[in-house]
Design a protein around this motif. Structure first.
Motif, short mmCIF file in Angstrom:
data_model
loop_
_atom_site.label_atom_id
_atom_site.label_comp_id
_atom_site.label_asym_id
_atom_site.label_seq_id
_atom_site.Cartn_x
_atom_site.Cartn_y
_atom_site.Cartn_z
N GLU A 258 1.13 -1.01 -0.29
CA GLU A 258 0.35 -0.19 0.17
C GLU A 258 0.92 1.13 0.64
N GLU A 259 1.75 1.22 1.26
CA GLU A 259 3.15 2.50 0.88
C GLU A 259 3.98 2.77 -0.39
N THR A 260 4.42 1.64 -1.09
CA THR A 260 5.32 1.30 -1.55
C THR A 260 5.18 0.88 -3.37
N GLY A 261 4.07 0.39 -3.33
CA GLY A 261 3.70 -0.41 -4.85
C GLY A 261 4.31 -1.54 -4.60
N ILE A 262 5.87 -1.75 -4.37
CA ILE A 262 7.00 -2.92 -3.87
C ILE A 262 5.96 -4.53 -3.65
N ASP A 263 5.91 -5.85 -4.01
CA ASP A 263 4.98 -6.51 -3.73
C ASP A 263 6.12 -7.45 -3.08
N THR A 264 6.47 -8.71 -1.94
CA THR A 264 6.52 -8.82 -1.36
C THR A 264 6.95 -10.32 -0.53
N GLU A 265 7.21 -11.27 -0.11
CA GLU A 265 6.87 -12.22 0.95
C GLU A 265 7.44 -12.34 1.86
N PHE A 266 6.85 -12.47 2.81
CA PHE A 266 7.01 -12.92 4.07
C PHE A 266 8.73 -14.17 4.21
N VAL A 267 9.08 -13.63 5.27
CA VAL A 267 10.16 -14.38 5.87
C VAL A 267 10.20 -14.82 6.78
N GLU A 268 10.23 -14.40 7.86
CA GLU A 268 10.61 -14.44 9.27
C GLU A 268 9.97 -12.96 10.17
N VAL A 269 8.84 -13.17 10.93
CA VAL A 269 9.10 -12.04 12.41
C VAL A 269 10.66 -12.21 13.15
N ILE A 270 11.28 -10.98 12.30
CA ILE A 270 12.52 -10.81 13.44
C ILE A 270 12.81 -10.70 14.58
N ALA A 271 11.48 -9.88 15.16
CA ALA A 271 11.65 -9.34 16.45
C ALA A 271 10.38 -8.46 17.20
N PHE A 272 10.02 -8.73 18.08
CA PHE A 272 8.47 -7.51 18.20
C PHE A 272 8.87 -6.90 19.60
N ARG A 273 8.47 -6.07 19.80
CA ARG A 273 7.91 -4.67 20.48
C ARG A 273 6.45 -4.66 21.54
N HIS A 274 6.46 -4.83 22.70
CA HIS A 274 5.74 -4.96 23.73
C HIS A 274 6.01 -3.52 24.60
N ALA A 275 4.71 -2.73 24.36
CA ALA A 275 4.40 -1.38 24.99
C ALA A 275 3.25 -0.84 25.76
N HIS A 276 3.61 -0.05 26.56
CA HIS A 276 2.00 0.84 27.08
C HIS A 276 1.41 1.78 27.06
N ASN A 277 -0.43 2.11 27.31
CA ASN A 277 0.01 3.18 27.30
C ASN A 277 -0.40 3.64 25.92
N VAL A 278 0.16 3.73 24.90
CA VAL A 278 0.12 3.61 23.09
C VAL A 278 -0.51 4.52 22.73
N ALA A 279 -2.08 4.15 22.60
CA ALA A 279 -3.00 5.18 22.30
C ALA A 279 -4.40 5.21 23.27
N PHE A 280 -5.21 5.03 23.48
CA PHE A 280 -6.09 5.02 24.74
C PHE A 280 -6.50 4.49 26.02
N GLU A 281 -4.58 4.65 25.85
CA GLU A 281 -4.05 3.82 27.79
C GLU A 281 -3.89 2.19 27.16
N LYS A 282 -4.85 1.67 25.71
CA LYS A 282 -4.48 0.57 25.21
C LYS A 282 -2.29 0.36 24.76
N SER A 283 -2.51 -0.86 25.56
CA SER A 283 -1.02 -1.27 25.13
C SER A 283 -0.61 -1.76 23.05
N ASP A 284 0.26 -1.98 23.58
CA ASP A 284 0.87 -1.78 21.96
C ASP A 284 1.49 -3.28 21.60
N LEU A 285 1.70 -4.10 20.69
CA LEU A 285 2.51 -5.48 19.55
C LEU A 285 2.81 -4.58 18.77
N PHE A 286 3.75 -4.91 18.61
CA PHE A 286 4.86 -4.02 17.11
C PHE A 286 5.44 -5.36 16.43
#
Length: 377
Positions: A258-286
């Motif tokens: 959507e952002e770049t028009g580039i087609d891609t293929e998933f390889v792996e989840v490299i890492a994820f971040r867990h943060a809290h009180n990000v938006a409307f007091e909800k936690s965030d998984l990235f």
């Protein structure tokens, strides 16, 4: 005749005279009824009345279990005084064992159409709500009384946006907001004493980022049109939120497209971040996903993206925001380690659990014990 007793439901049908005498009864004590199923059995005392005005006595009845789990009342009505009787023209239809119909009880007096859930609660049918707020208020109140007698626990009340006038009625009755979507608001009511055991609303939002690097060791990066002042001019990887019922890896591929028009293929989840009180007091998984490019021509999304390009990896990591931020530095170092096959991320595996029979994505890494440099990940 000073006293005339009538015993109903002792046969498969009723006479016209019996119907004339009892078919127009009305009382608030009947509010626990919605309808009576086929094969209903009523004790001899039920609806025996004295024409002299003596109170009507009623006792409990039994009925066969409903095949579709619709909620049915099974409790005693109580007693009704003669002064409570009033004319009513809209009556219940009761089906006898021979299929005959009898009009006995006011159709307006009933519990809300609902289904039992597997946890001892009730889910109100949003497609069969009363037509106006006054009727809803009356039936909701009697429904709660009936559900309390039945020992029900949590009540789930989903009100479509076109029935928004019913929200204040439910809140006044003690319902609490649970969550809202574009087309409805969900309210709940916990009947037992003590803390509410109903699950809370969703506590997290889930985001994804696509780390895309080509054969020339160039990273696909974007500059967003709308960002914090500290991020103006910063080249970052494409990011966004996953949609409802969307997989993490498909969300990452979609956002990059959507952002770049580039087609891609998933390889792996490299890492994820867990943060809290990000938006409307909800936690965030990235989730940071490594993606393999399948095309090269960039087409920028003019609504969200200011610019996009392929940037040399060495130039990307030298940006001040990357060098000065410990989290950015760590993420990039992990991505570089993965490129050097010194690190394995989490790949997606489709599995079905016997607990619910659903197809799910389980993320884990697979390492060949004879290949410690992760070349086959």
């Amino acid at each position: 005749m000073s006293v005339m007793e009538m015993s109903l439901f002792q046969s498969k049908s009723m006479s016209a005279s019996e119907m004339a005498q009892v078919g127009r009864m009305y009382s608030n004590s009947f509010t626990s009824f919605r309808y009576l199923p086929v094969g209903i059995k009523v004790s001899p005392q039920f609806c025996s009345c004295a024409c002299t005005g003596n109170p009507l006595k009623a006792s409990s009845f039994s009925h066969p279990s409903s095949s579709n789990n619709r909620y049915l009342s099974t409790n005693a009505i109580g007693s009704v005084g003669g002064d409570k009787l009033a004319a009513e023209t809209s009556l219940f239809q009761i089906f006898g064992t021979n299929g005959a119909r009898s009009n006995l009880f006011p159709r307006d007096i009933r519990v809300l159409d609902a289904f039992d859930d597997e946890y001892g609660g009730v889910i109100v049918d949003p497609e069969r709500l009363p037509e106006n707020a006054d009727a809803f208020a009356y039936i909701l109140h009697s429904s709660l009384s009936n559900w309390k007698m039945e020992g029900k626990k949590g009540i789930w009340l989903k009100l479509p946006v076109e029935r928004a006038e019913l929200v204040p009625v439910a809140v006044k009755e003690g319902f609490q907001y649970h969550h809202a979507e574009r087309g409805y608001v969900m309210l709940t009511y916990w009947i037992p004493e003590g803390p509410c055991m109903l699950p809370a609303n969703a506590s997290h939002q889930v985001g994804v980022g696509g780390f895309v690097i080509n054969a020339n060791n160039e990273v696909l990066v974007v500059q967003e049109k709308h960002c914090a002042p500290t991020c103006v001019g910063f080249w970052k990887i494409p990011t966004g939120f996953i949609l409802e019922s969307e997989e993490i890896f498909t969300g990452a591929v979609r956002e990059v497209k959507e952002e770049t028009g580039i087609d891609t293929e998933f390889v792996e989840v490299i890492a994820f971040r867990h943060a809290h009180n990000v938006a409307f007091e909800k936690s965030d998984l990235f989730f940071i996903c490594m993606l393999k490019p399948l095309s090269t021509q960039i087409i920028v999304d003019d609504l969200e993206i200011e610019a996009a390009k392929w940037m040399p990896l060495a130039e990307f990591v030298e940006q001040p925001l990357v060098k000065e931020d410990s989290m950015f530095k760590k993420v990039i170092s992990i991505c570089i380690a993965r490129l050097g096959k010194r690190y394995c991320g989490l790949s997606s595996h489709q599995v079905v659990s016997k607990f619910d029979g659903r197809l799910s994505s389980l993320y884990y890494n697979v390492v060949d014990t004879q290949d410690f440099n992760c070349s086959n990940c």
